[in-house]
Design a protein around this motif. Structure first.
Motif, PDB file in Angstrom:
ATOM      1  N   GLY A 164       9.576  -1.096   2.845  1.00 29.08           N
ATOM      2  CA  GLY A 164      10.890  -1.820   2.859  1.00 29.08           C
ATOM      3  C   GLY A 164      10.924  -2.870   1.740  1.00 29.08           C
ATOM      4  N   ASP A 165      12.043  -3.196   1.551  1.00 31.77           N
ATOM      5  CA  ASP A 165      12.386  -4.191   0.258  1.00 31.77           C
ATOM      6  C   ASP A 165      11.732  -5.542   0.779  1.00 31.77           C
ATOM      7  OD1 ASP A 165      13.955  -2.077  -0.705  1.00 31.77           O
ATOM      8  OD2 ASP A 165      15.905  -3.076   0.114  1.00 31.77           O
ATOM      9  N   GLY A 166      11.892  -6.002   1.796  1.00 35.15           N
ATOM     10  CA  GLY A 166      10.976  -7.221   1.941  1.00 35.15           C
ATOM     11  C   GLY A 166       9.545  -7.280   1.996  1.00 35.15           C
ATOM     12  N   ALA A 167       8.838  -5.953   1.817  1.00 35.70           N
ATOM     13  CA  ALA A 167       7.512  -5.910   2.076  1.00 35.70           C
ATOM     14  C   ALA A 167       6.822  -6.563   1.004  1.00 35.70           C
ATOM     15  CB  ALA A 167       7.003  -4.500   2.188  1.00 35.70           C
ATOM     16  N   ARG A 168       5.736  -7.245   0.991  1.00 36.42           N
ATOM     17  CA  ARG A 168       4.777  -7.860   0.162  1.00 36.42           C
ATOM     18  C   ARG A 168       3.534  -6.958   0.005  1.00 36.42           C
ATOM     19  NH1 ARG A 168       5.522 -12.147  -2.542  1.00 36.42           N
ATOM     20  NH2 ARG A 168       3.268 -12.344  -2.982  1.00 36.42           N
ATOM     21  N   ALA A 169       2.983  -6.926  -1.249  1.00 36.39           N
ATOM     22  CA  ALA A 169       1.656  -6.072  -1.367  1.00 36.39           C
ATOM     23  C   ALA A 169       0.638  -7.052  -2.240  1.00 36.39           C
ATOM     24  CB  ALA A 169       1.876  -4.888  -2.118  1.00 36.39           C
ATOM     25  N   TRP A 170      -0.480  -6.831  -1.846  1.00 39.86           N
ATOM     26  CA  TRP A 170      -1.739  -7.718  -2.593  1.00 39.86           C
ATOM     27  C   TRP A 170      -2.857  -6.284  -3.184  1.00 39.86           C
ATOM     28  CZ3 TRP A 170       0.656  -8.548   1.992  1.00 39.86           C
ATOM     29  CH2 TRP A 170       1.221 -10.032   2.231  1.00 39.86           C
ATOM     30  N   ILE A 171      -2.864  -6.955  -4.502  1.00 37.77           N
ATOM     31  CA  ILE A 171      -4.056  -6.028  -5.123  1.00 37.77           C
ATOM     32  C   ILE A 171      -5.360  -6.904  -5.398  1.00 37.77           C
ATOM     33  CG2 ILE A 171      -4.755  -4.685  -7.334  1.00 37.77           C
ATOM     34  CD1 ILE A 171      -1.566  -4.433  -7.748  1.00 37.77           C
ATOM     35  N   LEU A 172      -6.445  -6.579  -4.914  1.00 38.88           N
ATOM     36  CA  LEU A 172      -7.667  -7.128  -4.953  1.00 38.88           C
ATOM     37  C   LEU A 172      -8.729  -6.225  -5.945  1.00 38.88           C
ATOM     38  CD1 LEU A 172      -9.759  -9.586  -4.336  1.00 38.88           C
ATOM     39  CD2 LEU A 172     -10.056  -8.315  -2.063  1.00 38.88           C
ATOM     40  N   VAL A 173      -9.221  -6.746  -6.857  1.00 43.38           N
ATOM     41  CA  VAL A 173     -10.248  -6.096  -7.679  1.00 43.38           C
ATOM     42  C   VAL A 173     -11.557  -6.756  -7.398  1.00 43.38           C
ATOM     43  CG1 VAL A 173     -10.857  -5.266 -10.010  1.00 43.38           C
ATOM     44  CG2 VAL A 173      -8.487  -5.458  -9.287  1.00 43.38           C
ATOM     45  N   GLU A 174     -12.725  -5.866  -7.082  1.00 47.82           N
ATOM     46  CA  GLU A 174     -13.909  -6.335  -6.674  1.00 47.82           C
ATOM     47  C   GLU A 174     -14.878  -5.476  -7.854  1.00 47.82           C
ATOM     48  OE1 GLU A 174     -14.602  -7.136  -2.105  1.00 47.82           O
ATOM     49  OE2 GLU A 174     -13.110  -5.488  -2.492  1.00 47.82           O
ATOM     50  N   ASP A 175     -15.900  -6.074  -8.544  1.00 46.09           N
ATOM     51  CA  ASP A 175     -16.743  -5.767  -9.342  1.00 46.09           C
ATOM     52  C   ASP A 175     -18.013  -5.588  -8.363  1.00 46.09           C
ATOM     53  OD1 ASP A 175     -18.094  -4.367 -11.402  1.00 46.09           O
ATOM     54  OD2 ASP A 175     -17.933  -6.746 -12.873  1.00 46.09           O
ATOM     55  N   GLU A 176     -18.353  -4.450  -7.924  1.00 45.62           N
ATOM     56  CA  GLU A 176     -19.914  -4.253  -7.190  1.00 45.62           C
ATOM     57  C   GLU A 176     -20.741  -3.954  -8.280  1.00 45.62           C
ATOM     58  OE1 GLU A 176     -20.540  -5.235  -4.402  1.00 45.62           O
ATOM     59  OE2 GLU A 176     -18.264  -5.753  -3.944  1.00 45.62           O
ATOM     60  N   PRO A 177     -22.007  -4.063  -7.865  1.00 40.47           N
ATOM     61  CA  PRO A 177     -23.065  -3.652  -8.923  1.00 40.47           C
ATOM     62  C   PRO A 177     -22.865  -2.063  -9.467  1.00 40.47           C
ATOM     63  CG  PRO A 177     -24.102  -4.894  -7.157  1.00 40.47           C
ATOM     64  CD  PRO A 177     -22.743  -4.405  -6.956  1.00 40.47           C
ATOM     65  N   ARG A 178     -22.642  -1.240  -8.394  1.00 37.43           N
ATOM     66  CA  ARG A 178     -22.460   0.180  -8.808  1.00 37.43           C
ATOM     67  C   ARG A 178     -21.094   0.820  -8.746  1.00 37.43           C
ATOM     68  NH1 ARG A 178     -27.510   2.767  -5.191  1.00 37.43           N
ATOM     69  NH2 ARG A 178     -29.181   1.478  -6.315  1.00 37.43           N
ATOM     70  N   ALA A 179     -20.024   0.017  -8.373  1.00 35.30           N
ATOM     71  CA  ALA A 179     -18.919   0.734  -8.181  1.00 35.30           C
ATOM     72  C   ALA A 179     -17.790  -0.543  -8.314  1.00 35.30           C
ATOM     73  CB  ALA A 179     -18.502   1.270  -6.801  1.00 35.30           C
ATOM     74  N   VAL A 223     -10.899  -1.281  -5.578  1.00 32.54           N
ATOM     75  CA  VAL A 223      -9.582  -1.903  -5.788  1.00 32.54           C
ATOM     76  C   VAL A 223      -8.926  -1.811  -4.262  1.00 32.54           C
ATOM     77  CG1 VAL A 223      -7.106  -2.194  -6.962  1.00 32.54           C
ATOM     78  CG2 VAL A 223      -9.578  -1.589  -8.272  1.00 32.54           C
ATOM     79  N   THR A 224      -8.563  -2.829  -3.952  1.00 33.76           N
ATOM     80  CA  THR A 224      -7.778  -2.781  -2.397  1.00 33.76           C
ATOM     81  C   THR A 224      -6.283  -2.998  -2.662  1.00 33.76           C
ATOM     82  OG1 THR A 224      -9.880  -3.498  -1.385  1.00 33.76           O
ATOM     83  CG2 THR A 224      -7.994  -3.715  -0.226  1.00 33.76           C
ATOM     84  N   VAL A 225      -5.380  -2.271  -2.108  1.00 33.24           N
ATOM     85  CA  VAL A 225      -4.183  -2.454  -2.086  1.00 33.24           C
ATOM     86  C   VAL A 225      -3.669  -2.599  -0.510  1.00 33.24           C
ATOM     87  CG1 VAL A 225      -1.629  -1.561  -2.859  1.00 33.24           C
ATOM     88  CG2 VAL A 225      -3.752  -1.123  -4.213  1.00 33.24           C
ATOM     89  N   ARG A 226      -3.072  -3.680  -0.476  1.00 33.85           N
ATOM     90  CA  ARG A 226      -2.729  -4.039   1.016  1.00 33.85           C
ATOM     91  C   ARG A 226      -1.241  -4.516   1.036  1.00 33.85           C
ATOM     92  NH1 ARG A 226      -2.763  -8.556   4.206  1.00 33.85           N
ATOM     93  NH2 ARG A 226      -3.693  -9.805   2.364  1.00 33.85           N
ATOM     94  N   ASP A 227      -0.623  -4.112   2.275  1.00 35.55           N
ATOM     95  CA  ASP A 227       1.036  -4.378   2.210  1.00 35.55           C
ATOM     96  C   ASP A 227       1.076  -4.804   3.722  1.00 35.55           C
ATOM     97  OD1 ASP A 227       2.425  -2.322   4.168  1.00 35.55           O
ATOM     98  OD2 ASP A 227       0.957  -1.027   2.889  1.00 35.55           O
ATOM     99  N   ASP A 228       2.296  -5.540   3.910  1.00 34.43           N
ATOM    100  CA  ASP A 228       2.601  -6.025   5.344  1.00 34.43           C
ATOM    101  C   ASP A 228       3.681  -5.249   5.871  1.00 34.43           C
ATOM    102  OD1 ASP A 228       4.446  -6.812   3.559  1.00 34.43           O
ATOM    103  OD2 ASP A 228       4.501  -8.982   4.179  1.00 34.43           O
TER     104      ASP A 228
END
Length: 442
Positions: free
Chosen positions: A352-367, A370-375
């Motif tokens: 939907g047009d009103g939905a929001r999304a969040w991008i979270l980048v995590e730097d782990e030792p071996r990998a 990237v998490t993409v979440r929406d509501d």
């Protein structure tokens, strides 16, 4: 899609595939066997020469024995490279080699005494004879080995002129060993052909998926956008939108390999619902306002993933990153950014047009994760599997396929009414088509 258009699409895919042909591993299970046979022939020749040399004075005609061993030595010097590969080891050479072995056995009674032969003295070629038989086994399998060992067996029986126990024992041992080795060689060849075919299919499948991702990210999304805009405008534009929808369905079927046939009318006339979930692959169309393309990484060295994902941030997208650089090989970083872009496209289309999304980048030792979440409203259970069967490959190729080629994984967590979360994991130090495959989870 007309026949001419279908041929044009197929021709474009073929031309693109030829520009980067799949790499197929070449192997040979026979090469070690040929090398071992060459070494065996050389060592057994030395052994036979030593036996003749130690018993030289005991022969009835020692000059005859020496002449044969000299001829055998010259033969080995001239032909030792013949047994280093299957191409060099021809049928004519094998027959001539077997002729030297059988001839040496039959020549033994003419140069040696009858008493020594009855006492079990070795033939002139001794165990070198087995090398000639093994050449037949490696070259032609157990049937050739059986024929060659039978010829040697007859020659041994003629040389001894009786069915002595040690003679029968040696004949049976050579026959069984050569037939067994020939059978093993045939099984190894069949296994090698099967493995080579499997590798070719895998390479072709990977290339097809790569091409399908490119088509999905460009042509299919444009056709879907034309279909929606035409239906909204009406009039002649609606007819244009209907035709674009038909072409989209036909092209999806072609990309999927012709294994699925989605309903043309339904796909072309039914508008896509807006609440199918952030990663719903059932409608892999382009959003009205597609995500801004990530900048291309420069060079082949390490690339900061944050620089590729930062342009996605906007009014409806929140980007969170670590304070330090998050580095991946340039090609892997670009593929990860493309997968994130595909996930955001699905958010804009389905949440939907009103939905929001969040991008979270995590730097782990071996990998890098990237998490993409929406509501948005979430993904109905089984919707992704249904979409892939219908030939809509947004999740299957643009997201999951990219991560699989990187040796990583894509995992979806969706609760109806509470949005969708896509977790993209890429091992460090990987590059597309690098040979390692991850297990994609959904």
């Amino acid at each position: 899609m007309t026949d001419m258009e279908t041929r044009t699409v197929r021709g474009g895919l073929a031309a693109k595939g030829r520009s980067k042909p799949p790499t197929v591993l070449r192997m040979s299970v026979e090469l070690p066997l040929w090398r071992a046979l060459t070494g065996y022939r050389i060592l057994t020749l030395v052994y036979a020469l030593c036996l003749v040399g130690l018993s030289y004075q005991k022969y009835e005609h020692p000059l005859g024995a020496a002449a044969y061993m000299g001829a055998l030595t010259v033969w080995m010097v001239l032909t030792w490279r013949r047994t280093t590969s299957a191409e060099r080891c021809t049928r004519h050479f094998l027959l001539a080699d077997l002729g030297f072995a059988v001839g040496g056995i039959l020549l033994t009674p003419l140069v040696d005494t009858h008493a020594r032969i009855m006492d079990g003295a070795p033939t002139l070629p001794s165990i070198w004879t087995a090398g000639a038989v093994l050449g037949f086994a490696i070259k032609g399998g157990w049937r050739w080995a059986a024929v060659a060992s039978s010829a040697v067996a007859v020659a041994n029986l003629v040389e001894r002129q009786e069915l002595a126990r040690d003679t029968v024992h040696n004949v049976v041992l050579v026959w069984v060993a050569s037939v067994a080795i020939g059978y093993v060689v045939e099984v190894a060849r069949a296994s090698e052909r099967t493995l080579a075919r499997a590798l070719q299919i895998e390479a072709a499948t990977r290339e097809r998926e790569r091409l399908a991702r490119d088509i999905h990210d460009s042509v299919l999304q444009v056709l879907a956008m034309v279909q929606r805009r035409g239906a909204a405008i009406g009039g002649e534009a609606a007819e244009l939108g209907r035709m674009a929808g038909e072409q989209e369905v036909a092209l999806r079927t072609l990309v999927a390999g012709g294994l699925v046939s989605p309903p043309r009318a339904a796909a072309a006339t039914v508008p896509h619902p807006a609440g199918e979930g952030a990663a719903d692959d059932a409608v892999a169309a382009a959003p009205a306002a597609p995500a801004a393309p990530a900048p291309e990484p420069a060079g082949d060295g390490p690339c900061d993933v944050r620089a590729l994902l930062a342009p996605f941030a906007g009014a409806g997208v929140t980007f969170s990153e670590p304070g330090a650089p998050v580095e991946l090989p340039a090609a892997a970083a670009a593929e990860l950014a493309a997968a994130v872009s595909a996930a955001l496209d699905n958010v804009r289309v389905h949440a939907g047009d009103g939905a929001r999304a969040w991008i979270l980048v995590e730097d782990e030792p071996r990998a890098v994760i990237v998490t993409v979440r929406d509501d948005g409203p979430g993904i109905p259970e089984g919707r992704l599997a249904d979409a892939e069967r219908e030939g809509r490959l947004g999740v299957a190729l643009s997201i999951r396929g990219r991560l699989r080629d990187l040796g990583g994984a894509a995992e979806w967590v969706s609760v109806p009414g509470q949005g969708t979360e896509v977790e993209l994991t890429v091992p460090k130090g990987t590059a597309p088509e690098g040979g390692r495959r991850g297990k994609a989870r959904a």
